[in-house]
Design an enzyme around this catalytic site. Structure first.
Site, PDB file in Angstrom:
ATOM      1  N   HIS A 126       0.662  -0.834   0.007  1.00 51.25           N
ATOM      2  CA  HIS A 126       0.082  -0.010   0.016  1.00 51.25           C
ATOM      3  C   HIS A 126       0.586   1.115  -0.284  1.00 51.25           C
ATOM      4  CE1 HIS A 126      -2.826   2.853   1.724  1.00 51.25           C
ATOM      5  NE2 HIS A 126      -3.864   2.193   1.686  1.00 51.25           N
ATOM      6  N   ASP A 204       2.955  -3.735   7.947  1.00 53.54           N
ATOM      7  CA  ASP A 204       1.394  -3.063   7.962  1.00 53.54           C
ATOM      8  C   ASP A 204       0.825  -4.514   8.046  1.00 53.54           C
ATOM      9  OD1 ASP A 204      -0.184  -2.579   7.082  1.00 53.54           O
ATOM     10  OD2 ASP A 204       0.870  -1.207   4.752  1.00 53.54           O
ATOM     11  N   GLN A 207      -4.466  -4.913   7.025  1.00 48.47           N
ATOM     12  CA  GLN A 207      -5.687  -6.377   6.267  1.00 48.47           C
ATOM     13  C   GLN A 207      -5.314  -7.500   6.971  1.00 48.47           C
ATOM     14  OE1 GLN A 207      -8.280  -5.090   4.941  1.00 48.47           O
ATOM     15  NE2 GLN A 207      -7.468  -3.270   4.004  1.00 48.47           N
ATOM     16  N   LYS A 230     -11.059  -0.333  10.674  1.00 42.42           N
ATOM     17  CA  LYS A 230     -10.726  -1.919   9.703  1.00 42.42           C
ATOM     18  C   LYS A 230     -11.307  -2.997  10.493  1.00 42.42           C
ATOM     19  CE  LYS A 230      -7.417  -0.387   5.989  1.00 42.42           C
ATOM     20  NZ  LYS A 230      -7.936   0.400   5.549  1.00 42.42           N
TER      21      LYS A 230
END
Ligand code: C6P
Length: 419
Positions: A126, A204, A207, A230
Site C-alpha cells: 500500500h 503493515d 489487513q 478496519k
C-alpha cells in the site's frame, strides 16, 4: 457455517446492515478492506463515554477523569492482549496505519538511517508503506528496494527477497496481508530472515489484525502497524506496536503536553512509554471504542472469523473463476488455504472499466471498491491494469452476499460488455 458462529445473529449487531440503498435494495457490504462496519457494542461504548465520563485523560484527579484514563489505558491492554504484544507500554495510538508507519519513518528511521542505507520493502505494498520510505530516502540520500512477486499468483518471490536481504537493508518493511490480492505473507519467516541480516522489521498489519490471529511474540516484528476502523472500531485511531528497547531508544517527534516528564526553560525529559509518543490530548473516544471492538472480536473468536472468511472466499472464487471474461488476480481456488489467502478478491471483467463495474454493482446495492486501492505500483506496474474491482469480506458477510455480487456481474455483462 461454523458451529457457534451464527452470522445472522452477528448481522443483527450491525445497524447499517439492516438499511437499504437509495433504490430500495438491501445493502450488501463487500468493502470491509476499505473500512469495516461497526456493531452496536462499539457505537454504544462511545456513547457511554460521552454520556458518562467524558473528561481528559492523565490530567484530572476527579472521578470521571480517572475513569476515562482507566478506560483509555485499559483499551491498550486489550489491544496488547489481542496481538500478544506485551502491555499498554508497547501500544502507541496514532490516527491510523498510515500515521503509525510514518511515525516510525520520522522517528526511529530518521534517527538511524543515513546516506546509502537501504530500506527493503515489496512490490505488493500500500502507498503508506512506500511513500514514507521514498520521502525518507530522499531526505537521507538512502535507497528503497522492492522484493518482487512471483507469477502467476503474485505472492512474494522469496528468492528475490533473500537476494535483496544480501544487500544489507537497515529496515525491512512489508505488509502482512495485501489489500489488493488478499495474499497472506509468511511474516514470521520474513521477519526471521530479515533479523538474520541485522535489519529492523516493520510489518503493515492493516489487513491482518482484523481477520486472523496475529501474535507479536511469534512473528517477532520490531514494529507492527494497524487501524481501528478496519477492525470494527472507530476511525481516527490506529496502533503502532513496538518492542520496548526500540521504543525506549527512540526520541519522540511531536512535542507538547503529556509526552514529557519535566520541562524547564532550557530543557525537558520524556514521559515513560507509550505516552512519550502521544503528545497532546489524544482521540480518547477512539481508543475506548477500539477497546470495545477488541472485546467484540474476542467474543466471536478471531479463529472463527478467519474460518468464516476463508469459507466465504472459497465460495466466491469457486463462482467467479468459472465466469467467462472475469479475470481474478492472486491465488487460485485450487491453491487457496487458511494460511495464504485473506477475504479479498480483486478482479476485472474483460472490456469493462472497473469503475463501471462498481457503479453497476452499486445499482444492485452491492458496495465494492474499484481503482488502484492505494497500491498503484502493484496494480499498474505488476498487474498491468489501470484499476481493478475488489470485493472483501468480514464476519458479517454471507454466501447470499456473494450471490448478489455474482448477479451484479451478470448485469454488468448484459449492460456493458463489449467483445
Ligand atoms: N487500505 C483499502 O481500501 P489507513 O488508511 O491508514 O487506515 O490504512 C492504510 C493501509 C495500509 N496498509 C494496507 C495494507 C491497507 O490496506 C491500508 C488501507 C484501504 O485497501 C484504504 S486505501
Amino acid at each position: 457455517m461454523e458451529q457457534g458462529f451464527d452470522v445472522e445473529e452477528i448481522r443483527r449487531d450491525f445497524p447499517i446492515l439492516q438499511t437499504k440503498t437509495r433504490n430500495g435494495k438491501p445493502l450488501v457490504y463487500l468493502d470491509s478492506a476499505a473500512t469495516s462496519q461497526k456493531p452496536v457494542q462499539v457505537i454504544g461504548k462511545i456513547e457511554e463515554y460521552y454520556r458518562n465520563y467524558n473528561a481528559n485523560i492523565h490530567r484530572g484527579l476527579y472521578e470521571i477523569s480517572v475513569r476515562s484514563t482507566d478506560e483509555y489505558t485499559g483499551s491498550k491492554e486489550k489491544v496488547a492482549r489481542l496481538i500478544n504484544g506485551g502491555s499498554y507500554r508497547n501500544i502507541i495510538y496514532c490516527r491510523n496505519t498510515t500515521e503509525a508507519i510514518n511515525l516510525v519513518a520520522l522517528s526511529w528511521a530518521d534517527q538511524n538511517i543515513s546516506q546509502d542505507d537501504i530500506v527493503l520493502t515489496t512490490q505488493m505494498e500500500h502507498h503508506s508503506n512506500i511513500v514514507p520510505w521514498q520521502m525518507l530516502a530522499k531526505k537521507k540520500k538512502a535507497r528503497v528496494e522492492y522484493a518482487g512477486l512471483s507469477k502467476p499468483n503474485l505472492s512474494i518471490d522469496m528468492e528475490d527477497y533473500k537476494e535483496k536481504l544480501e544487500h544489507g537493508p537497515k529496515l525491512v518493511a512489508f505488509s502482512h496481508v495485501s489489500n489488493v490480492l488478499g495474499t497472506i505473507n509468511d511474516a514470521k519467516e520474513m521477519a526471521r530472515l530479515a533479523h538474520k541480516h541485522g535489519a529492523v522489521v516493520l510489518v503493515d498489519g492493516a489487513q491482518a489484525v482484523p481477520h486472523m490471529k496475529v501474535d507479536m511474540k511469534d512473528i517477532g516484528a520490531d514494529f507492527y502497524a494497524f487501524s481501528s476502523h478496519k477492525m470494527l472500531g472507530p476511525a481516527g485511531i490506529g496502533v503502532l506496536y513496538g518492542k520496548e528497547p526500540l521504543l525506549e531508544g527512540t526520541d519522540p517527534v511531536i512535542g507538547g503536553g503529556d509526552m514529557i516528564r519535566s520541562v524547564r526553560f532550557d530543557s525537558c525529559t520524556w514521559n515513560e512509554l507509550p505516552w512519550k509518543f502521544e503528545a497532546g490530548t489524544p482521540n480518547i473516544e477512539g481508543g475506548i471504542g477500539l477497546g470495545a471492538a477488541v472485546d467484540y472480536i474476542e467474543k466471536v473468536g478471531i479463529e472463527r472469523i478467519r474460518r468464516h472468511e476463508i469459507a466465504m472466499t472459497k465460495y466466491a472464487l469457486s463462482g467467479f473463476e468459472e465466469m467467462e471474461g472475469v479475470e481474478i488476480y492472486g491465488e487460485r481456488l485450487e491453491k487457496v488455504n487458511e494460511s495464504n489467502k485473506a477475504g479479498v478478491i480483486s478482479f476485472n471483467i474483460k472490456g469493462v472499466h472497473p469503475h463501471d463495474v462498481a457503479s453497476i454493482f452499486d445499482s444492485e446495492g452491492v458496495a465494492i471498491r474499484a481503482g488502484h486501492h492505494c497500491a498503484m505500483p502493484l496494480v499498474t506496474q505488476v498487474i498491468g491494469e489501470p484499476a481493478v474491482a475488489r470485493m472483501s469480506f468480514y464476519l458479517y458477510n454471507t454466501e447470499s452476499d456473494v450471490d448478489k455480487a455474482a448477479e451484479a456481474v451478470a448485469k454488468v455483462k448484459r449492460m456493458l460488455k463489449r467483445g
